[in-house]
Design a protein around this motif. Structure first.
Motif, PDB file in Angstrom:
ATOM      1  N   ILE A  64       6.593   0.137  -0.669  1.00  0.00           N
ATOM      2  CA  ILE A  64       5.896   1.369  -0.302  1.00  0.00           C
ATOM      3  C   ILE A  64       5.115   1.088   0.977  1.00  0.00           C
ATOM      4  CG2 ILE A  64       4.238   3.114  -1.025  1.00  0.00           C
ATOM      5  CD1 ILE A  64       4.830   2.334  -3.912  1.00  0.00           C
ATOM      6  N   MET A  65       5.234   1.992   1.949  1.00  0.00           N
ATOM      7  CA  MET A  65       4.568   1.792   3.232  1.00  0.00           C
ATOM      8  C   MET A  65       3.773   3.034   3.606  1.00  0.00           C
ATOM      9  SD  MET A  65       7.494  -0.233   5.418  1.00  0.00           S
ATOM     10  CE  MET A  65       6.267  -0.840   6.588  1.00  0.00           C
ATOM     11  N   CYS A  66       2.595   2.797   4.162  1.00  0.00           N
ATOM     12  CA  CYS A  66       1.751   3.874   4.680  1.00  0.00           C
ATOM     13  C   CYS A  66       1.457   3.589   6.151  1.00  0.00           C
ATOM     14  CB  CYS A  66       0.454   3.981   3.884  1.00  0.00           C
ATOM     15  SG  CYS A  66      -0.685   5.240   4.511  1.00  0.00           S
ATOM     16  N   ASP A  67       1.930   4.464   6.996  1.00  0.00           N
ATOM     17  CA  ASP A  67       1.717   4.322   8.442  1.00  0.00           C
ATOM     18  C   ASP A  67       2.172   2.947   8.937  1.00  0.00           C
ATOM     19  OD1 ASP A  67       1.007   5.327  10.898  1.00  0.00           O
ATOM     20  OD2 ASP A  67      -1.105   4.790  10.733  1.00  0.00           O
ATOM     21  N   GLY A  68       3.306   2.481   8.426  1.00  0.00           N
ATOM     22  CA  GLY A  68       3.897   1.231   8.876  1.00  0.00           C
ATOM     23  C   GLY A  68       3.394  -0.018   8.187  1.00  0.00           C
ATOM     24  N   ARG A  69       2.453   0.120   7.254  1.00  0.00           N
ATOM     25  CA  ARG A  69       1.913  -1.037   6.541  1.00  0.00           C
ATOM     26  C   ARG A  69       2.322  -1.005   5.076  1.00  0.00           C
ATOM     27  NH1 ARG A  69      -4.346  -1.673   8.764  1.00  0.00           N
ATOM     28  NH2 ARG A  69      -3.818  -1.880  10.991  1.00  0.00           N
ATOM     29  N   VAL A  70       2.684  -2.170   4.559  1.00  0.00           N
ATOM     30  CA  VAL A  70       3.112  -2.262   3.166  1.00  0.00           C
ATOM     31  C   VAL A  70       1.910  -2.102   2.244  1.00  0.00           C
ATOM     32  CG1 VAL A  70       4.134  -3.761   1.407  1.00  0.00           C
ATOM     33  CG2 VAL A  70       5.082  -3.731   3.717  1.00  0.00           C
ATOM     34  N   ILE A  71       2.055  -1.278   1.213  1.00  0.00           N
ATOM     35  CA  ILE A  71       1.016  -1.110   0.191  1.00  0.00           C
ATOM     36  C   ILE A  71       1.286  -2.092  -0.944  1.00  0.00           C
ATOM     37  CG2 ILE A  71       0.111   0.427  -1.589  1.00  0.00           C
ATOM     38  CD1 ILE A  71       0.624   2.760   0.292  1.00  0.00           C
ATOM     39  N   ASP A  72       0.377  -3.023  -1.167  1.00  0.00           N
ATOM     40  CA  ASP A  72       0.528  -3.979  -2.268  1.00  0.00           C
ATOM     41  C   ASP A  72      -0.783  -4.219  -3.003  1.00  0.00           C
ATOM     42  OD1 ASP A  72      -0.846  -5.414  -0.371  1.00  0.00           O
ATOM     43  OD2 ASP A  72       0.687  -6.966  -0.108  1.00  0.00           O
ATOM     44  N   ARG A  73      -1.799  -3.401  -2.692  1.00  0.00           N
ATOM     45  CA  ARG A  73      -3.104  -3.528  -3.345  1.00  0.00           C
ATOM     46  C   ARG A  73      -3.894  -2.238  -3.077  1.00  0.00           C
ATOM     47  NH1 ARG A  73      -4.994  -8.619  -0.021  1.00  0.00           N
ATOM     48  NH2 ARG A  73      -2.728  -8.900  -0.174  1.00  0.00           N
ATOM     49  N   PRO A  74      -4.955  -1.989  -3.849  1.00  0.00           N
ATOM     50  CA  PRO A  74      -5.787  -0.811  -3.567  1.00  0.00           C
ATOM     51  C   PRO A  74      -6.454  -0.943  -2.204  1.00  0.00           C
ATOM     52  CG  PRO A  74      -6.213  -1.678  -5.768  1.00  0.00           C
ATOM     53  CD  PRO A  74      -5.380  -2.707  -5.061  1.00  0.00           C
ATOM     54  N   GLY A  75      -6.785   0.191  -1.609  1.00  0.00           N
ATOM     55  CA  GLY A  75      -7.462   0.168  -0.324  1.00  0.00           C
ATOM     56  C   GLY A  75      -8.159   1.482  -0.046  1.00  0.00           C
ATOM     57  N   PRO A  76      -9.145   1.490   0.858  1.00  0.00           N
ATOM     58  CA  PRO A  76      -9.910   2.701   1.160  1.00  0.00           C
ATOM     59  C   PRO A  76      -9.105   3.764   1.892  1.00  0.00           C
ATOM     60  CG  PRO A  76     -10.523   0.919   2.644  1.00  0.00           C
ATOM     61  CD  PRO A  76      -9.632   0.318   1.607  1.00  0.00           C
ATOM     62  N   ASP A  77      -7.885   3.432   2.307  1.00  0.00           N
ATOM     63  CA  ASP A  77      -7.041   4.441   2.940  1.00  0.00           C
ATOM     64  C   ASP A  77      -6.426   5.387   1.919  1.00  0.00           C
ATOM     65  OD1 ASP A  77      -5.520   2.314   1.930  1.00  0.00           O
ATOM     66  OD2 ASP A  77      -3.886   2.658   3.348  1.00  0.00           O
ATOM     67  N   ARG A  78      -6.613   5.074   0.622  1.00  0.00           N
ATOM     68  CA  ARG A  78      -6.106   5.922  -0.467  1.00  0.00           C
ATOM     69  C   ARG A  78      -7.237   6.232  -1.442  1.00  0.00           C
ATOM     70  NH1 ARG A  78      -3.065   1.399  -1.881  1.00  0.00           N
ATOM     71  NH2 ARG A  78      -3.897   0.595   0.092  1.00  0.00           N
ATOM     72  N   GLY A  79      -7.560   7.510  -1.557  1.00  0.00           N
ATOM     73  CA  GLY A  79      -8.564   7.943  -2.520  1.00  0.00           C
ATOM     74  C   GLY A  79      -7.872   8.499  -3.753  1.00  0.00           C
ATOM     75  N   VAL A  80      -8.383   8.166  -4.938  1.00  0.00           N
ATOM     76  CA  VAL A  80      -7.736   8.556  -6.192  1.00  0.00           C
ATOM     77  C   VAL A  80      -8.669   9.448  -7.009  1.00  0.00           C
ATOM     78  CG1 VAL A  80      -6.587   7.750  -8.281  1.00  0.00           C
ATOM     79  CG2 VAL A  80      -6.485   6.354  -6.202  1.00  0.00           C
ATOM     80  N   VAL A  81      -8.109  10.558  -7.503  1.00  0.00           N
ATOM     81  CA  VAL A  81      -8.816  11.440  -8.437  1.00  0.00           C
ATOM     82  C   VAL A  81      -8.034  11.417  -9.746  1.00  0.00           C
ATOM     83  CG1 VAL A  81      -9.655  13.766  -8.910  1.00  0.00           C
ATOM     84  CG2 VAL A  81      -9.608  12.915  -6.554  1.00  0.00           C
ATOM     85  N   PHE A  82      -8.668  10.930 -10.803  1.00  0.00           N
ATOM     86  CA  PHE A  82      -7.997  10.796 -12.092  1.00  0.00           C
ATOM     87  C   PHE A  82      -8.182  12.055 -12.939  1.00  0.00           C
ATOM     88  CE2 PHE A  82      -9.212   6.495 -10.758  1.00  0.00           C
ATOM     89  CZ  PHE A  82      -7.977   5.857 -10.809  1.00  0.00           C
ATOM     90  N   GLN A  83      -7.406  12.165 -14.014  1.00  0.00           N
ATOM     91  CA  GLN A  83      -7.548  13.282 -14.940  1.00  0.00           C
ATOM     92  C   GLN A  83      -8.934  13.253 -15.579  1.00  0.00           C
ATOM     93  OE1 GLN A  83      -4.440  13.640 -17.828  1.00  0.00           O
ATOM     94  NE2 GLN A  83      -5.346  15.399 -18.829  1.00  0.00           N
ATOM     95  N   ASN A  84      -9.365  12.049 -15.954  1.00  0.00           N
ATOM     96  CA  ASN A  84     -10.735  11.861 -16.418  1.00  0.00           C
ATOM     97  C   ASN A  84     -11.599  11.602 -15.189  1.00  0.00           C
ATOM     98  OD1 ASN A  84     -13.178  10.667 -17.339  1.00  0.00           O
ATOM     99  ND2 ASN A  84     -12.191  10.094 -19.259  1.00  0.00           N
ATOM    100  N   HIS A  85     -12.713  12.295 -15.077  1.00  0.00           N
ATOM    101  CA  HIS A  85     -13.556  12.193 -13.878  1.00  0.00           C
ATOM    102  C   HIS A  85     -14.038  10.773 -13.605  1.00  0.00           C
ATOM    103  CE1 HIS A  85     -17.030  11.901 -16.553  1.00  0.00           C
ATOM    104  NE2 HIS A  85     -16.510  12.911 -17.237  1.00  0.00           N
ATOM    105  N   SER A  86     -14.187   9.938 -14.639  1.00  0.00           N
ATOM    106  CA  SER A  86     -14.568   8.526 -14.491  1.00  0.00           C
ATOM    107  C   SER A  86     -15.893   8.335 -13.761  1.00  0.00           C
ATOM    108  CB  SER A  86     -13.457   7.752 -13.750  1.00  0.00           C
ATOM    109  OG  SER A  86     -12.235   7.864 -14.436  1.00  0.00           O
ATOM    110  N   LEU A  87     -16.833   9.240 -13.959  1.00  0.00           N
ATOM    111  CA  LEU A  87     -18.158   9.076 -13.358  1.00  0.00           C
ATOM    112  C   LEU A  87     -18.983   8.102 -14.187  1.00  0.00           C
ATOM    113  CD1 LEU A  87     -19.049  12.789 -12.488  1.00  0.00           C
ATOM    114  CD2 LEU A  87     -17.918  11.082 -11.039  1.00  0.00           C
ATOM    115  N   LEU A  88     -19.819   7.337 -13.523  1.00  0.00           N
ATOM    116  CA  LEU A  88     -20.712   6.426 -14.232  1.00  0.00           C
ATOM    117  C   LEU A  88     -21.886   7.233 -14.782  1.00  0.00           C
ATOM    118  CD1 LEU A  88     -20.667   3.441 -11.712  1.00  0.00           C
ATOM    119  CD2 LEU A  88     -19.335   3.730 -13.806  1.00  0.00           C
ATOM    120  N   PRO A  89     -22.077   7.247 -16.099  1.00  0.00           N
ATOM    121  CA  PRO A  89     -23.046   8.169 -16.709  1.00  0.00           C
ATOM    122  C   PRO A  89     -24.497   7.871 -16.362  1.00  0.00           C
ATOM    123  CG  PRO A  89     -22.153   6.654 -18.363  1.00  0.00           C
ATOM    124  CD  PRO A  89     -21.341   6.460 -17.117  1.00  0.00           C
TER     125      PRO A  89
END
Length: 262
Positions: A64-89
């Motif tokens: 998987i590549m994003c803008d010419g770079r291989v994706i092999d770990r999480p990074g700040p170039d990808r933000g994720v919104v889950f089904q569960n909000h996952s907020l720290l209470p």
């Protein structure tokens, strides 16, 4: 030129002999600024594919590549919104968003600039009034909006959303769908979203990727949604092109795939 590319992605859990093949040779290209939705029956690998793009897992084969770079770990170039909000209470809405902003921009921005970025993100989702509230003090829809603000605050190149409105009631879901459409229009974000909701996919997407049933799920069909933006859900109800595209999705999901499953 494609901004995000998936090249012959396969994902196997466990050994070849006893393992489970979730995805089998999936290839897809996403343009910058495009809104792409993944849809299919439960177990077709939609969330697995999203997690691979997020870098939370590494594919068994392909890349998987994003803008010419291989994706092999999480990074700040990808933000994720889950089904569960996952907020720290134990943190306020402001503090939940600040946590990610500080992690990404803490070494380059001043405290005042970090504060401005958090406040701007919460304002974007119309939560200026709830910044000091804790998760237990706000509604489910508001929690999801904080989750969206948290993802947008780190200025990701791609916004990944895994059924973000699936657990909400119909009226709240409709409101947040309209809110998301407005935000994406304002930020020109590239979005990949998982959903089970045909009407949600049609309202928001530029293209809809229909997954075949697992195991060994693949891309069955891809539908382009050429409806003009901004989209009005009431006007779409009587739009012939909307009806044709909806019929195509339903035919794939409820005729082709259910017949194969049977």
């Amino acid at each position: 030129m494609a901004f995000l590319t998936l090249q012959d992605i396969s994902m196997r859990f466990g050994s070849r002999e006893r393992g489970f093949l979730a995805l089998d040779r999936v290839s897809l290209s996403v343009a910058e600024g495009e809104f792409v939705t993944l849809i299919g029956h439960s177990g077709c690998g939609k969330s697995t594919l999203l997690n691979l793009i997020a870098g939370l897992m590494v594919p068994s084969a392909g890349r998987i590549m994003c803008d010419g770079r291989v994706i092999d770990r999480p990074g700040p170039d990808r933000g994720v919104v889950f089904q569960n909000h996952s907020l720290l209470p134990w943190m306020t809405c402001y503090e939940n968003v600040l946590l990610g902003v500080r992690q990404v921009f803490g070494k380059t921005l001043s405290p005042a600039e970090l504060r401005d970025k958090v406040e701007a993100s919460l304002s974007l989702v119309h939560l200026d009034h709830a910044m000091a509230k804790y998760p237990h003090e706000i509604s489910g829809g508001m929690k999801q909006r904080v989750g969206i603000a948290r993802a947008l605050a780190i200025e990701p190149r791609i916004l990944l959303m895994d059924e973000p409105f699936g657990a909400l009631d119909a009226l709240t879901r409709a409101s947040l769908q309209d809110e998301l459409a407005r935000i994406v229009e304002a930020t020109r974000s590239t979005v990949v979203m998982v959903t089970h909701d045909v009407d949600e996919a049609l309202l928001l997407s530029d293209r809809i990727v229909m997954m075949t049933n697992g195991p060994g799920a693949r891309i069955g069909e891809i539908a382009s949604v050429a409806l003009p933006r901004p989209r009005d859900r009431l006007a779409l109800a009587t739009d012939s092109e909307y009806a044709d595209c909806r019929a195509r999705l339903l035919q794939f999901l409820y005729l082709k795939q259910r017949r194969q499953a049977a």
